[in-house]
Design a protein around this motif. Structure first.
Motif, PDB file in Angstrom:
ATOM      1  N   ALA A 368       0.794  -1.250   0.124  1.00 26.93           N
ATOM      2  CA  ALA A 368      -0.112  -0.148  -0.047  1.00 26.93           C
ATOM      3  C   ALA A 368       0.689   1.295  -0.145  1.00 26.93           C
ATOM      4  CB  ALA A 368      -1.117  -0.014   1.242  1.00 26.93           C
ATOM      5  N   LEU A 369       2.030   1.221   0.667  1.00 29.28           N
ATOM      6  CA  LEU A 369       2.767   2.637   1.042  1.00 29.28           C
ATOM      7  C   LEU A 369       3.883   2.584  -0.108  1.00 29.28           C
ATOM      8  CD1 LEU A 369       2.741   2.578   4.852  1.00 29.28           C
ATOM      9  CD2 LEU A 369       1.085   3.702   3.132  1.00 29.28           C
ATOM     10  N   HIS A 370       4.413   1.600  -0.599  1.00 29.63           N
ATOM     11  CA  HIS A 370       5.648   1.821  -1.456  1.00 29.63           C
ATOM     12  C   HIS A 370       5.348   1.248  -2.783  1.00 29.63           C
ATOM     13  CE1 HIS A 370       8.078   2.338   2.363  1.00 29.63           C
ATOM     14  NE2 HIS A 370       7.116   1.495   2.737  1.00 29.63           N
ATOM     15  N   PRO A 371       5.380   2.457  -3.869  1.00 31.38           N
ATOM     16  CA  PRO A 371       4.896   2.153  -5.113  1.00 31.38           C
ATOM     17  C   PRO A 371       6.040   1.234  -6.077  1.00 31.38           C
ATOM     18  CG  PRO A 371       5.418   4.291  -4.969  1.00 31.38           C
ATOM     19  CD  PRO A 371       5.419   3.831  -3.451  1.00 31.38           C
ATOM     20  N   GLN A 372       7.375   1.421  -5.616  1.00 33.37           N
ATOM     21  CA  GLN A 372       8.247   0.874  -6.268  1.00 33.37           C
ATOM     22  C   GLN A 372       8.130  -0.645  -6.599  1.00 33.37           C
ATOM     23  OE1 GLN A 372       8.584   2.548  -3.244  1.00 33.37           O
ATOM     24  NE2 GLN A 372      10.523   2.266  -2.472  1.00 33.37           N
ATOM     25  N   GLU A 373       8.612  -1.457  -7.573  1.00 27.35           N
ATOM     26  CA  GLU A 373       8.490  -2.466  -7.890  1.00 27.35           C
ATOM     27  C   GLU A 373       9.499  -3.442  -6.853  1.00 27.35           C
ATOM     28  OE1 GLU A 373       8.958  -5.842 -11.339  1.00 27.35           O
ATOM     29  OE2 GLU A 373       8.349  -3.884 -11.771  1.00 27.35           O
ATOM     30  N   SER A 374      10.796  -2.982  -6.920  1.00 33.41           N
ATOM     31  CA  SER A 374      11.614  -3.518  -6.167  1.00 33.41           C
ATOM     32  C   SER A 374      11.774  -3.174  -4.648  1.00 33.41           C
ATOM     33  CB  SER A 374      13.021  -3.728  -6.631  1.00 33.41           C
ATOM     34  OG  SER A 374      13.807  -4.353  -6.131  1.00 33.41           O
ATOM     35  N   ILE A 375      11.638  -4.007  -3.619  1.00 29.61           N
ATOM     36  CA  ILE A 375      11.587  -3.582  -2.192  1.00 29.61           C
ATOM     37  C   ILE A 375      13.012  -4.055  -1.698  1.00 29.61           C
ATOM     38  CG2 ILE A 375      10.252  -3.962   0.014  1.00 29.61           C
ATOM     39  CD1 ILE A 375       8.713  -2.530  -2.103  1.00 29.61           C
ATOM     40  N   GLY A 376      13.786  -3.068  -1.326  1.00 27.70           N
ATOM     41  CA  GLY A 376      14.952  -3.473  -0.611  1.00 27.70           C
ATOM     42  C   GLY A 376      15.070  -3.470   1.012  1.00 27.70           C
ATOM     43  N   ALA A 377      16.203  -3.849   1.489  1.00 25.64           N
ATOM     44  CA  ALA A 377      16.244  -4.120   2.824  1.00 25.64           C
ATOM     45  C   ALA A 377      15.879  -2.684   3.548  1.00 25.64           C
ATOM     46  CB  ALA A 377      17.606  -4.638   3.263  1.00 25.64           C
ATOM     47  N   ASP A 378      16.382  -1.563   3.025  1.00 23.47           N
ATOM     48  CA  ASP A 378      16.152  -0.338   3.819  1.00 23.47           C
ATOM     49  C   ASP A 378      14.506  -0.073   4.070  1.00 23.47           C
ATOM     50  OD1 ASP A 378      15.542   0.066   0.996  1.00 23.47           O
ATOM     51  OD2 ASP A 378      16.163   1.931   0.814  1.00 23.47           O
ATOM     52  N   ILE A 379      13.634  -0.588   3.176  1.00 31.44           N
ATOM     53  CA  ILE A 379      12.290  -0.496   3.498  1.00 31.44           C
ATOM     54  C   ILE A 379      11.777  -1.532   4.428  1.00 31.44           C
ATOM     55  CG2 ILE A 379      10.115  -0.874   2.251  1.00 31.44           C
ATOM     56  CD1 ILE A 379      11.043   0.310  -0.332  1.00 31.44           C
ATOM     57  N   ILE A 380      12.348  -2.481   4.236  1.00 32.02           N
ATOM     58  CA  ILE A 380      12.097  -3.744   5.291  1.00 32.02           C
ATOM     59  C   ILE A 380      12.416  -3.200   6.653  1.00 32.02           C
ATOM     60  CG2 ILE A 380      12.301  -5.894   6.435  1.00 32.02           C
ATOM     61  CD1 ILE A 380      10.718  -6.010   3.711  1.00 32.02           C
ATOM     62  N   ALA A 381      13.642  -2.539   7.031  1.00 32.86           N
ATOM     63  CA  ALA A 381      14.132  -2.172   8.111  1.00 32.86           C
ATOM     64  C   ALA A 381      13.394  -1.075   8.564  1.00 32.86           C
ATOM     65  CB  ALA A 381      15.641  -1.751   7.967  1.00 32.86           C
ATOM     66  N   ALA A 382      12.913  -0.115   7.958  1.00 32.43           N
ATOM     67  CA  ALA A 382      12.075   1.152   8.380  1.00 32.43           C
ATOM     68  C   ALA A 382      10.639   0.635   8.765  1.00 32.43           C
ATOM     69  CB  ALA A 382      12.067   2.099   7.101  1.00 32.43           C
ATOM     70  N   GLU A 383      10.059  -0.241   8.082  1.00 33.31           N
ATOM     71  CA  GLU A 383       8.987  -0.645   8.268  1.00 33.31           C
ATOM     72  C   GLU A 383       8.876  -1.540   9.592  1.00 33.31           C
ATOM     73  OE1 GLU A 383       5.935   0.055   7.194  1.00 33.31           O
ATOM     74  OE2 GLU A 383       6.552   1.329   5.592  1.00 33.31           O
ATOM     75  N   LEU A 384       9.825  -2.328   9.596  1.00 36.13           N
ATOM     76  CA  LEU A 384       9.956  -3.186  11.047  1.00 36.13           C
ATOM     77  C   LEU A 384      10.108  -2.050  12.336  1.00 36.13           C
ATOM     78  CD1 LEU A 384      11.772  -6.481   9.928  1.00 36.13           C
ATOM     79  CD2 LEU A 384       9.530  -6.162  10.514  1.00 36.13           C
ATOM     80  N   ALA A 385      10.925  -1.080  11.998  1.00 33.12           N
ATOM     81  CA  ALA A 385      11.419  -0.226  13.164  1.00 33.12           C
ATOM     82  C   ALA A 385      10.119   0.595  13.384  1.00 33.12           C
ATOM     83  CB  ALA A 385      12.553   0.566  12.858  1.00 33.12           C
ATOM     84  N   GLU A 386       9.376   0.958  12.408  1.00 30.80           N
ATOM     85  CA  GLU A 386       7.997   1.892  12.946  1.00 30.80           C
ATOM     86  C   GLU A 386       6.905   0.963  13.419  1.00 30.80           C
ATOM     87  OE1 GLU A 386       5.371   4.765  12.741  1.00 30.80           O
ATOM     88  OE2 GLU A 386       7.406   4.671  12.248  1.00 30.80           O
TER      89      GLU A 386
END
Length: 483
Positions: A368-386
């Motif tokens: 829902a929140l990240h439109p880019q097709e490839s999801i990297g570790a930075d997005i995962i880290a930020a979401e888990l921290a949030e």
């Protein structure tokens, strides 16, 4: 006396070779083929004392052979093996009359044990169930050993109405297992009715379960059927049974003993025509010791115990689950999301206190929140921290009580040190424990630096060459091109 003959059908030459050698050493004669048609010819000619067949073969599906074999040689047992290690494969094999289902890769000791058991079991008539037709895209997903065991238990219970007790942490999928037991079982034409004991006020639980008559209490203006009546002919799922109050436990025990109940305010007994499946995240034995759960009720419910593993005990299933949840939400998001290697490694290194439910919520949020097709570790880290930051004080992202690193290590070591084989202590414990700690530490540090090994080495306080060696020795996936 001639040796028993095992007929093996598999289009993989290496599988045929391995099974032929192992069964030969086990004292059996073996005939192998890559074709279902050849296997059928042997069966028609009266050859073989046991069949071991793959599912997917060039000329025919091995599962389709089983009913035909059962018709002409009902005493010939069939063991099914498959790399399609899904719940549907296990259920279909059982429904069609297979003696046992073995997921690939299999353990040769287990194969030999199954063969010995099959040959020693007296022949009994088998009435295969009519195939169930529920949604094959069920959310029971996983190819790990522990999930294969669960699939096989569900498959074996399709011909039974035995009471089942499912134990597992919140978010592990207890209701999904209960639904699978119903959907593939003998009562699938009847209703599946669920009630969560923790969500019902204590003074209303008996009325919810057994119904009430008009005038039974203030506000009872008409007769209302309870969950036992609503589930007649089907399955009643008692979720969070450990939260049931003592007075309701007594009435439930009486129903399980006598097979009938009365409504609140009623006098006429009603036959209880339901299969009971119960579930809890609590340790009911501890509740028995504390006097909050009846021991006699526990043994009535715990006829077939099933333990659902937390996600941290089946990390090899995380990629399958993550891709499933991403694809499930792709339609509404316009396009599918793909997790890169570092993102996937970070998911596998996380503890998942909220289990599969937490992973599902994370994938929904990312879609829902990240439109880019490839999801990297930075997005995962930020979401888990949030997620961790927004959890209630004293709780982790999954809602569990916060745990210090020392407590987590101590808890893990208790399991690790008690896992010796045949009562013998493990060897090289120090190296094994250090390796288990090092892998997630290095994996998550690389994820945080987006694969930059110079920065990761500095953060870890290691020489860069030492870090490279550890990455190689621990088989840690890295993003190529990271400095």
């Amino acid at each position: 006396m001639s040796l028993p003959t095992i007929l093996v059908a598999d289009d993989d030459r290496s599988i045929r070779t391995v099974l032929s050698q192992a069964l030969g050493r086990g004292g059996y004669q073996v005939r192998t083929t890559a074709q279902a048609s050849t296997l059928w010819q042997w069966v028609e000619e009266g050859e073989g004392d046991l069949v071991i067949t793959d599912v997917v073969m060039p000329d025919e599906n091995g599962l389709d052979l089983i009913p035909r074999i059962r018709r002409i040689r009902p005493d010939l047992r069939v063991v099914v093996m498959s790399a399609q290690s899904t719940l549907m494969t296990a259920v279909k094999a059982t429904q069609r009359g297979a003696f046992e289902y073995l997921p690939k890769p299999f353990d040769l000791k287990e194969v030999l044990a199954v063969v010995a058991r099959a040959l020693a079991t007296p022949a009994t008539p088998v009435q295969p169930l009519a195939p169930a037709q529920p949604d094959e895209q069920m959310s029971l997903i996983g190819r790990s050993v522990v999930m294969q065991d669960i699939y096989r238990i569900i498959a074996r219970l399709t011909t039974s109405d035995l009471t089942v007790m499912i134990n597992g942490e919140s978010g592990t999928g207890k209701e999904l297992v209960a639904r699978a037991l119903h959907d593939y079982g003998r009562r699938r034409a009847g209703p599946f009715v669920a009630i969560n004991m923790a969500a019902i006020p204590r003074n209303l639980i008996e009325s919810e379960l057994f119904g009430h008559e008009r005038g039974a209490f203030t506000g009872a203006t008409s007769r209302v059927a309870g969950r036992f009546e609503q589930a007649a002919g089907g399955t009643l799922f008692l979720d969070e049974i450990g939260d049931m109050p003592p007075e309701a436990q007594t009435r439930l025990l009486r129903v399980l003993q006598d097979g009938e109940f009365t409504t609140v305010g009623g006098t006429m007994p009603i036959r209880a025509n339901v299969r009971i499946i119960a579930a809890t995240h609590r340790d009911l034995r501890q509740a028995i010791r504390a006097g909050t759960f009846r021991e006699d009720l526990y043994y009535r419910l715990n006829v077939v115990p099933m333990r659902l593993p937390p996600l941290r005990e089946r990390v090899e299933d995380i990629p399958l689950l993550a891709r499933h949840f991403l694809n499930e939400n792709a339609e509404g998001a316009g396009s599918a999301r793909v997790l890169d290697d570092q993102a996937m490694a970070q998911l596998q290194a996380y503890r998942w206190p909220g289990n599969v439910r937490e992973l599902e919520n994370l994938m929904r949020r990312i879609t829902a929140l990240h439109p880019q097709e490839s999801i990297g570790a930075d997005i995962i880290a930020a979401e888990l921290a949030e997620a961790s930051n927004t959890a209630p004080p004293g709780e982790g992202a999954g809602g569990g009580t916060a745990e210090t690193l020392a407590e987590a290590v101590e808890r893990h070591l208790r399991r690790f040190l008690s896992s010796g084989q045949d009562g013998m202590p493990l060897s090289d414990i120090y190296d094994k424990v250090i390796a288990e700690v090092e892998r997630p530490l290095i994996t998550m540090t690389l994820a945080a630096t987006r694969g930059n090994q110079i920065r990761a080495a500095a953060m870890l306080g290691l020489n860069r060459n030492t870090l490279r060696k550890k990455i190689r020795d621990l088989d840690i996936p890295v993003v190529r091109g990271g400095a």
